[in-house]
Structure formats: C-alpha cells, structure tokens
Design a protein around this motif. Structure first.
Motif, short mmCIF file in Angstrom:
data_model
loop_
_atom_site.label_atom_id
_atom_site.label_comp_id
_atom_site.label_asym_id
_atom_site.label_seq_id
_atom_site.Cartn_x
_atom_site.Cartn_y
_atom_site.Cartn_z
N SER A 35 0.83 -1.22 0.00
CA SER A 35 0.00 0.00 0.00
C SER A 35 0.85 1.26 0.00
CB SER A 35 -0.96 0.00 1.19
OG SER A 35 -0.24 -0.04 2.39
N TYR A 39 0.80 5.18 -2.29
CA TYR A 39 1.00 6.57 -1.88
C TYR A 39 2.22 7.17 -2.60
CZ TYR A 39 -2.57 5.85 1.62
OH TYR A 39 -3.77 5.60 2.23
N ALA A 105 -0.22 11.29 2.04
CA ALA A 105 -0.91 10.28 2.86
C ALA A 105 -1.58 10.90 4.09
CB ALA A 105 0.07 9.20 3.31
N ARG A 111 -6.74 9.34 1.36
CA ARG A 111 -6.83 7.99 1.93
C ARG A 111 -8.15 7.35 1.54
NH1 ARG A 111 -2.43 7.46 5.09
NH2 ARG A 111 -3.10 5.35 5.51
N ARG A 112 -9.22 8.16 1.58
CA ARG A 112 -10.53 7.64 1.20
C ARG A 112 -10.53 7.20 -0.26
NH1 ARG A 112 -13.81 12.09 2.24
NH2 ARG A 112 -13.06 12.15 4.36
N LEU A 115 -9.05 3.78 -0.74
CA LEU A 115 -9.60 2.64 0.01
C LEU A 115 -10.07 1.50 -0.88
CD1 LEU A 115 -11.90 3.55 3.03
CD2 LEU A 115 -9.87 2.09 2.99
N GLN A 118 -7.44 -0.45 -2.63
CA GLN A 118 -6.70 -1.38 -1.77
C GLN A 118 -7.52 -2.62 -1.46
OE1 GLN A 118 -4.13 0.81 1.32
NE2 GLN A 118 -5.71 2.29 0.80
N ASP A 133 -2.00 1.09 7.95
CA ASP A 133 -3.36 1.04 8.49
C ASP A 133 -4.13 -0.14 7.92
OD1 ASP A 133 -3.48 1.92 5.88
OD2 ASP A 133 -5.05 3.39 6.23
N ASP A 186 3.67 10.33 10.93
CA ASP A 186 2.77 9.20 10.66
C ASP A 186 1.97 8.80 11.90
OD1 ASP A 186 3.64 9.13 8.04
OD2 ASP A 186 5.01 7.44 8.31
N ALA A 192 -6.00 7.75 10.26
CA ALA A 192 -5.24 6.51 10.19
C ALA A 192 -3.82 6.67 10.72
CB ALA A 192 -5.21 5.98 8.74
#
Ligand code: DC
Length: 232
Positions: A35, A39, A105, A111-112, A115, A118, A133, A186, A192
């Motif tokens: 993942s 990013y 990120a 991130r949404r 999703l 992923q 996450d 992070d 997340a």
C-alpha cells in the motif's frame, strides 16, 4: 463465497515489512499489496501532472483515477510498479518521493480515494497486505494482524545501507533524524495514524535475521488461520 483471508502487516518504514510480507505471500501463494507504493505512485503522478502535494482536491481525483498496476515478477520478488504504462519501480523509492508520499498520505480525502483500490486486492486464495493502516482501517476484519517494528536507529541503518547500495549518499545522522520526523508525522496525523490494531501481534525485528522474523510471523499466521493457510 468463503471470505478471503487477509494477513495485515503494519509498522513503520524500515521494520522489514516489505521483505517479510513478500516472502510470506510467496510461501502461501497469496496476493501481495504494497500500500505504501500506492502513496508513492500518487506523489509521483502528482509531479507528472504538475499537481502540488498540498492540492487536496486534485490529489484525490488523481488517487481515484490514476492508471497504476503491479506487474508480478518472480515469486518472492517485488512486483514492478507501472504508472500510466511506465515502469516506476525505482523512481518511487527515492527519498524525495518518499517524503511526498508521507505528505499526500496525511489527507483524509486521499486515503478515502485509495480505500476501494486497496480492498480490491483481497482476492482468493488470500492476501498479504503491507502498510500502516491495513489492520486498523483498510482490513479491520483481517483474521491475522501483525505489527512489525524495530528501533529507529536500526531502521535508519537499514535505510542507509539500501541507499548506499543504490549510490545515493545520505549521512546516517540525517537519516536517523528523518526517520524520527516521519515516525512522528505518521503517528500523530489525524487520519489513520500509525498505531497497532488492538488485536495485532507486535513483533520487534531489531537485531533479528529475516528468516527468524519470518518464522515468528508464520507461527502467528498458523495459529490464527490454521488450515486456511497451508504452505504451498
Ligand atoms: O512504506 P512506504 O515507505 O513505502 O510508505 C510511504 C509513505 O506512505 C509513508 O510515509 C507512510 C504512507 N503510508 C500510509 O500512510 N499508509 C499506508 N498504508 C502505507 C503507507
């Protein structure tokens, strides 16, 4: 259809997640999701399309629509990352793009947008998902969750070795400082943040050989998945 077993492996960069996750996926014959590469690809795609790393609206559109594929190579070898037809496996690993990845990120919208992409990696016979996450947000129902970590000094040393091998010269002290900065960003971001899922097994790889860590991980997998993860 029976649920696809997902093994979530989270932790900070340099903990050895990539190596362990790829080896585990190869041993089990499972798919593999890197993942972090998504990013990183997004940060690079933004550069290509002249989108600033803080232009959230355009980043989210790019994240949803960018044409990215992982092209498998040999078992246990990292797949090639292909962006808009171009192999970008090497360019996305630079320090600069790593910095951009960490920046993009941090946005919930980004991130949404990533999703669904992923989650689409969870296909039979199973998935090993590597990230920050995976166990907390992307695959909260994963039957196996591992949080792999190592001391900041060890992670900086490993990264230093990798960069030297690639001919990029960075001082170890600078790297250690950057590892700490990235960890802090992070871990404290609003969405997340990098924290172990409550049901994750924490494994510290400091001072351990890869095979020893892999063995520990496989013991956790066997205990949680049983016959669903028979080794091929
Ligand atoms: O694992 P990596 O170094 O390739 O990840 C690059 C950046 O992407 C890192 O700063 C954290 C971020 N990342 C994330 O926020 N969530 C993930 N699931 C994976 C990576």
């Amino acid at each position: 259809m029976a649920e696809v077993p997902v093994i979530a492996i989270d932790g900070p960069s340099g903990a050895g997640k990539g190596t362990i996750a790829q080896k585990l996926a190869a041993r089990l014959g499972f798919h593999y999701l890197d993942s972090g590469a998504l990013y990183r690809v997004l940060a690079l795609a933004a550069r290509h399309h002249r989108v600033d790393w803080d232009n959230v609206e355009d980043l989210a559109v790019l994240a949803e629509h960018m044409d990215v594929a992982f092209r498998p190579k040999g078992a246990g070898e990292p797949p090639d990352v292909v962006l808009e037809g171009e192999v970008v496996t090497e360019p996305i690993r630079s320090e600069e793009i790593g910095h951009g990845a960490s920046r993009v990120a941090a946005y919930p919208e980004v991130r949404r947008a990533l999703l669904a992409r992923q989650r689409a990696f969870a296909r039979p016979p199973g998935l090993v998902a590597d990230g920050r996450d995976m166990g907390t947000v992307v695959f909260p129902d994963a039957p196996v969750k591992i949080y792999l970590t190592a001391s900041p000094e060890e992670r900086a040393r490993r990264r230093h070795k990798q960069l030297m091998e690639k001919g990029e010269s960075v001082s170890l002290a600078d790297l250690a400082e950057r590892v700490r900065e990235r960890d802090a960003r992070d871990a404290t971001r609003a969405v997340a943040p990098l924290v172990p899922a409550p049901d994750a097994v924490v494994i510290d790889s400091t001072g351990k050989a890869i095979d020893a860590v892999l063995k520990e991980v496989e013991e956790v997998v066997a205990a949680r998945l049983g016959g669903r993860a028979a080794r091929r």
